[in-house]
Design a protein around this motif. Sequence first.
Motif, PDB file in Angstrom:
ATOM      1  N   TYR A 113       0.847  -1.199   0.000  1.00 19.11           N
ATOM      2  CA  TYR A 113       0.000   0.000   0.000  1.00 19.11           C
ATOM      3  C   TYR A 113       0.887   1.256   0.000  1.00 19.11           C
ATOM      4  CZ  TYR A 113      -3.203   3.607   1.732  1.00 19.11           C
ATOM      5  OH  TYR A 113      -3.934   4.761   1.889  1.00 19.11           O
ATOM      6  N   ILE A 114       1.933   1.228   0.833  1.00 23.47           N
ATOM      7  CA  ILE A 114       2.845   2.378   0.882  1.00 23.47           C
ATOM      8  C   ILE A 114       3.508   2.563  -0.485  1.00 23.47           C
ATOM      9  CG2 ILE A 114       4.903   3.345   2.022  1.00 23.47           C
ATOM     10  CD1 ILE A 114       2.553   3.024   3.937  1.00 23.47           C
ATOM     11  N   ASP A 115       3.920   1.450  -1.079  1.00 22.23           N
ATOM     12  CA  ASP A 115       4.548   1.540  -2.407  1.00 22.23           C
ATOM     13  C   ASP A 115       3.576   2.142  -3.426  1.00 22.23           C
ATOM     14  OD1 ASP A 115       6.856   0.448  -1.398  1.00 22.23           O
ATOM     15  OD2 ASP A 115       6.470  -1.589  -2.093  1.00 22.23           O
ATOM     16  N   TYR A 116       2.285   1.779  -3.293  1.00 19.55           N
ATOM     17  CA  TYR A 116       1.272   2.316  -4.210  1.00 19.55           C
ATOM     18  C   TYR A 116       1.138   3.835  -4.008  1.00 19.55           C
ATOM     19  CZ  TYR A 116      -2.755   1.797  -7.341  1.00 19.55           C
ATOM     20  OH  TYR A 116      -3.602   1.857  -8.423  1.00 19.55           O
ATOM     21  N   ALA A 117       1.098   4.252  -2.737  1.00 14.20           N
ATOM     22  CA  ALA A 117       0.971   5.693  -2.442  1.00 14.20           C
ATOM     23  C   ALA A 117       2.190   6.441  -2.980  1.00 14.20           C
ATOM     24  CB  ALA A 117       0.828   5.904  -0.940  1.00 14.20           C
ATOM     25  N   ILE A 118       3.361   5.820  -2.850  1.00 17.06           N
ATOM     26  CA  ILE A 118       4.586   6.446  -3.378  1.00 17.06           C
ATOM     27  C   ILE A 118       4.498   6.566  -4.909  1.00 17.06           C
ATOM     28  CG2 ILE A 118       7.061   6.011  -3.761  1.00 17.06           C
ATOM     29  CD1 ILE A 118       7.067   4.842  -0.848  1.00 17.06           C
ATOM     30  N   PRO A 138       8.005   3.064   6.194  1.00 14.17           N
ATOM     31  CA  PRO A 138       8.844   2.649   5.064  1.00 14.17           C
ATOM     32  C   PRO A 138       8.082   1.793   4.053  1.00 14.17           C
ATOM     33  CG  PRO A 138       9.876   2.099   7.188  1.00 14.17           C
ATOM     34  CD  PRO A 138       8.454   2.485   7.464  1.00 14.17           C
ATOM     35  N   GLY A 139       8.250   2.139   2.793  1.00 11.70           N
ATOM     36  CA  GLY A 139       7.833   1.233   1.725  1.00 11.70           C
ATOM     37  C   GLY A 139       9.019   0.336   1.396  1.00 11.70           C
ATOM     38  N   THR A 140       8.985  -0.296   0.232  1.00  8.05           N
ATOM     39  CA  THR A 140      10.089  -1.197  -0.102  1.00  8.05           C
ATOM     40  C   THR A 140      11.399  -0.421  -0.292  1.00  8.05           C
ATOM     41  OG1 THR A 140       8.527  -2.693  -1.155  1.00  8.05           O
ATOM     42  CG2 THR A 140      10.845  -3.006  -1.696  1.00  8.05           C
ATOM     43  N   VAL A 345       1.750  -2.176  -9.247  1.00  4.25           N
ATOM     44  CA  VAL A 345       2.841  -2.033  -8.279  1.00  4.25           C
ATOM     45  C   VAL A 345       3.264  -3.427  -7.842  1.00  4.25           C
ATOM     46  CG1 VAL A 345       3.465  -1.170  -5.968  1.00  4.25           C
ATOM     47  CG2 VAL A 345       2.043   0.215  -7.469  1.00  4.25           C
ATOM     48  N   GLU A 346       4.566  -3.664  -7.855  1.00  2.00           N
ATOM     49  CA  GLU A 346       5.055  -4.996  -7.435  1.00  2.00           C
ATOM     50  C   GLU A 346       4.788  -5.219  -5.952  1.00  2.00           C
ATOM     51  OE1 GLU A 346       9.096  -5.870  -8.390  1.00  2.00           O
ATOM     52  OE2 GLU A 346       8.852  -5.135 -10.452  1.00  2.00           O
ATOM     53  N   GLU A 347       4.693  -6.481  -5.591  1.00  2.00           N
ATOM     54  CA  GLU A 347       4.461  -6.797  -4.183  1.00  2.00           C
ATOM     55  C   GLU A 347       5.633  -6.286  -3.347  1.00  2.00           C
ATOM     56  OE1 GLU A 347       3.667 -10.690  -1.418  1.00  2.00           O
ATOM     57  OE2 GLU A 347       3.332 -10.848  -3.580  1.00  2.00           O
ATOM     58  N   GLY A 348       5.330  -5.589  -2.274  1.00  2.00           N
ATOM     59  CA  GLY A 348       6.375  -4.998  -1.438  1.00  2.00           C
ATOM     60  C   GLY A 348       7.210  -6.045  -0.707  1.00  2.00           C
ATOM     61  N   VAL A 349       8.405  -5.645  -0.347  1.00  2.57           N
ATOM     62  CA  VAL A 349       9.307  -6.562   0.370  1.00  2.57           C
ATOM     63  C   VAL A 349       9.587  -5.990   1.755  1.00  2.57           C
ATOM     64  CG1 VAL A 349      11.574  -7.682   0.329  1.00  2.57           C
ATOM     65  CG2 VAL A 349      10.374  -7.207  -1.825  1.00  2.57           C
ATOM     66  N   GLU A 350       9.286  -6.776   2.777  1.00  3.63           N
ATOM     67  CA  GLU A 350       9.522  -6.325   4.153  1.00  3.63           C
ATOM     68  C   GLU A 350      11.029  -6.234   4.414  1.00  3.63           C
ATOM     69  OE1 GLU A 350       7.413  -5.356   6.352  1.00  3.63           O
ATOM     70  OE2 GLU A 350       5.485  -6.060   5.586  1.00  3.63           O
ATOM     71  N   PRO A 351      11.440  -5.280   5.266  1.00  7.07           N
ATOM     72  CA  PRO A 351      12.874  -5.162   5.559  1.00  7.07           C
ATOM     73  C   PRO A 351      13.425  -6.436   6.195  1.00  7.07           C
ATOM     74  CG  PRO A 351      11.595  -3.427   6.642  1.00  7.07           C
ATOM     75  CD  PRO A 351      10.620  -4.317   5.974  1.00  7.07           C
TER      76      PRO A 351
END
Lengths: 400, 79
Positions: A113-118, A138-140, A345-351
């Motif tokens: 979701y954060i990556d999408y907003a970015i 943090p996003g990815t 948007v690609e699936e985000g990757v957790e830290p």
Amino acid sequence: MNGYSIKGFIPQGRALDPESPLATPFRGKPRSMNPCLPCSHSGMNKFTPLVRLGIDALRTAISRESEKPITLMEVCGSHTMAISRFGIRSLLPETIRLISGPGCPVCVTEITYIDYAIALSRQHETIVLSYGDLVRVPGTHSNLERERAGGADVRIVYSPMQALETARENPDKEVVFCGIGFETTTPGSAVLIKSAAEQNIGNLSVLGAHKTMKPAMKALLESGTTIDGYICPGHVSVITGMSMYRELCNEYPISCTVTGFETEEILLGILSLVRSIQYGGDPVQNAYPRVVREEGNPKARSLVAEVFEPSDALWRGLGSIKGSGLTVRREYEAFDAYERFGLEVEEGVEPKGCRCGEVLRGVCTPAECPLFGNRCVPGDPVGACMVSSEGSCAAWYNYS
Amino acid sequence: MCVAVPGEVIKIHDSKAEVRIRKVLLEADCALMESISVGDRVLVHAGFIIEKISRGESDQMMEDLENYSNITSAWEDDS
């Protein structure tokens, strides 16, 4: 349902009223109280004498009555912060274990979701509006705050209705409001969408990630996390009322008590849970009756139901939970940012190494995460739970 | 993010209310309530009035808020 009241716990210089809820159900053996650690280290001595009397009475009652080991989970970020800030854990006997659940809306917002907003903030002529804490999550590869520093038009708002004004003032730009949060916050997004439709505002949409609490509480119980009772969120319950806790308690062997945010209110809620778990009786209690009504706020719920429909939702740390999300209904899809922009948007990757997911399920404490306090601190958070002041890791870092 | 704060409705214009929260005046939307009048004590969350509360409840919450603020300030002074 019994209405627990705080009034009986403020003795005002005299012995406890025998009619108060404190006096009646005690059936256990008296036990010695733990030393009052917070008095010496966390600032409890800053309370007024009157409040201290109430707190001491509640501590005594909890310590005397708690016999079997129990685990209680709070599912509200403001409770998480208050429990840490006021040193509530150190006021309790060893039999009571408090764990934090997925109550901070920012913390449970999924990384994609954060990556999408970015990605939206990088679109030409687009203004992204967000509640304050979300911009630092943090996003990815980035977050909204960094995007803003890099020139994106990202603005922090206090109310969703500011999005309406922004859209009117910027007719040549797309305005996207990041709608996150639980039942307390969702009605605002519903009013925003409805108002935009009524006023024919064509350049406004909501990037929604609203969630509902009951499916998450159910999912936790089904995941195997040991929970004997939920400390239920005060202001979510202003909207939902008490019925959702009744439904939950009918399905699972669990007790639920709604509490406020003051030390004595949280202790009162814990006392009510101890009694309910140990002695039985009504498993649903309202220890915040001065604010939470049995019926909640039906108008707010009706507005939400008009604009949104239940859907499955991804929760950081919990994965997909059936029926726990809210999607904009087809009638209002013109105001749904996912429909409007249709970005891939690609699936985000957790830290790597971050254990926020386990923290949010109550499986580990923040201090058990290898990043906690070194690579992940409030000033430079790696995981979402360190971002918001209501996140478990931030509360643990600041007050433990 | 889920915290709501108590205040008193000072003025109403259209569907907006001016709410005094301690010494601050805030605009809050009334769309989630059936009826709101000047003088009502209310809970405000993210720019919306989400509940009406009694004067006694409101005073108690204001006092709590004041205590909370004093405690926090005392902690900050100590640190």
